[in-house]
Design an enzyme around this catalytic site. Structure first.
Site, PDB file in Angstrom:
ATOM      1  N   GLU A  28      -5.914  75.827  21.210  1.00  0.00           N
ATOM      2  CA  GLU A  28      -5.143  75.752  22.442  1.00  0.00           C
ATOM      3  C   GLU A  28      -5.614  74.601  23.329  1.00  0.00           C
ATOM      4  O   GLU A  28      -4.811  73.993  24.044  1.00  0.00           O
ATOM      5  CB  GLU A  28      -5.249  77.080  23.209  1.00  0.00           C
ATOM      6  N   THR A  76       3.220  72.278  27.581  1.00  0.00           N
ATOM      7  CA  THR A  76       2.334  73.122  28.389  1.00  0.00           C
ATOM      8  C   THR A  76       1.524  72.285  29.368  1.00  0.00           C
ATOM      9  O   THR A  76       1.352  72.655  30.538  1.00  0.00           O
ATOM     10  CB  THR A  76       1.398  73.930  27.477  1.00  0.00           C
TER      11      THR A  76
END
Length: 312
Positions: free
Chosen positions: A130, A182
């Site tokens: 991530e 993101t």
């Protein structure tokens, strides 16, 4: 005895659950990525990414590879993996594409090694993936993928994950075919917040957790409001306000942005309402001329699953 090769089903996930930015998330049944993994005689990581997307093959630049690099540091010396990925969760969709790759890779690797790592350790490894995707280690997509159901990430440092009761609710997701990265969605967030808004947000997070625990659907619905993140991020998503209003008028408990968007999710008590909600979402994007995909599914209680295969 551990399998020599394995197939992994890594489902999409909904992070934040409206008011729980970076701390709440749940797993879906679909969409889901498929991955094939086997132990390699060559130490290290060989990645065969999905050719339909321009994803890097260098492990340190690939979210699955970065997660596996972290796992290899704790694995027996000389361990190697070969990995093939078919992406059904489009990158930048807001339903945990990077988390599916990172978490799916470490769950598959763990199965090949005889399940020597705990779920908490797997989350820690996958968070390195991530970080490659967004620049930040966060677990609100990874944890529900690995644990299944709904999870609360009380803390990252130290990592503290609490699985929550998962209500028998139906989930409708619409993915407008635009990309919201993101990292970009994080960059537009406000650096300072009003105390009165923070207090409302804390009340909603507590109410949502209580609603899940008590299976109080009305409380869940009342708590699905965001005063901090959604008002900023929703400007990136065409038709967001109209979709949310129309879906609630048709009986949805509530919902909002899935992760950083552009996908939007809604929770409903019945399958009939969930399909009605999907029709409302479709109507808005048909009128706006925006391509989209919809999914009508439920909360996935198991999360990532694996099955042994002979080879790939």
């Amino acid at each position: 005895m551990a399998a020599k090769a394995i197939k992994v089903y890594a489902p999409g996930t909904v992070a934040n659950m409206v008011c729980g930015f970076d701390v709440l998330g749940f797993a879906l049944h679909e969409p889901a990525d498929e991955m094939w993994m086997q132990l390699s005689d060559t130490p290290g990581i060989q990645i065969h990414p999905d050719p339909q997307y321009n994803l890097p093959t260098e492990p340190e630049k690939n979210v699955a590879g970065a997660a596996l690099i972290a796992l290899l540091e704790a694995a027996p010396a000389g361990t190697g993996f070969e990995l093939k990925i078919t992406k059904h969760i489009k990158p930048g969709s807001g339903v945990g594409s990077s988390a599916a790759s990172a978490a799916g890779a470490v769950v598959g690797a763990n199965a090949l090694l005889g399940n020597i790592f705990s779920k908490e350790q797997l989350v820690q490894f996958a968070m390195f993936g991530e970080k490659v995707a967004s620049g930040v280690k966060h677990a609100d997509n990874i944890a529900p993928g690995i644990y299944g159901g709904v999870t609360l990430i009380r803390s990252i440092h130290p990592l503290d994950i609490i699985p929550l009761p998962s209500p028998d609710l139906h989930v409708t997701v619409v993915h407008p075919q635009i990309e919201v990265r993101t990292a970009d969605a994080r960059a537009i967030l406000k650096k300072q917040l009003l105390l009165k808004d923070a207090i409302k947000q804390w009340g909603n997070v507590a109410g949502l957790v209580a609603g899940l625990t008590l299976k109080d659907y009305d409380l869940i619905g009342r708590s699905l409001e965001d005063y901090l993140i959604e008002p900023v991020r929703s400007i990136l998503i065409p038709g967001f306000d109209e979709i949310k209003q129309r879906c609630k008028e048709k009986g949805a408990l509530g919902g909002g942005i899935s992760g950083s968007g552009p996908s939007i999710f809604m929770l409903s008590k019945t399958a009939e309402t969930a399909h009605t909600v999907a029709a409302e979402m479709s109507a808005v994007y048909e009128r706006l001329g925006v391509d989209y995909h919809t999914y009508v599914t439920t909360i996935n209680q198991l999360g990532i699953r694996t099955e042994a295969i002979d080879s790939f």
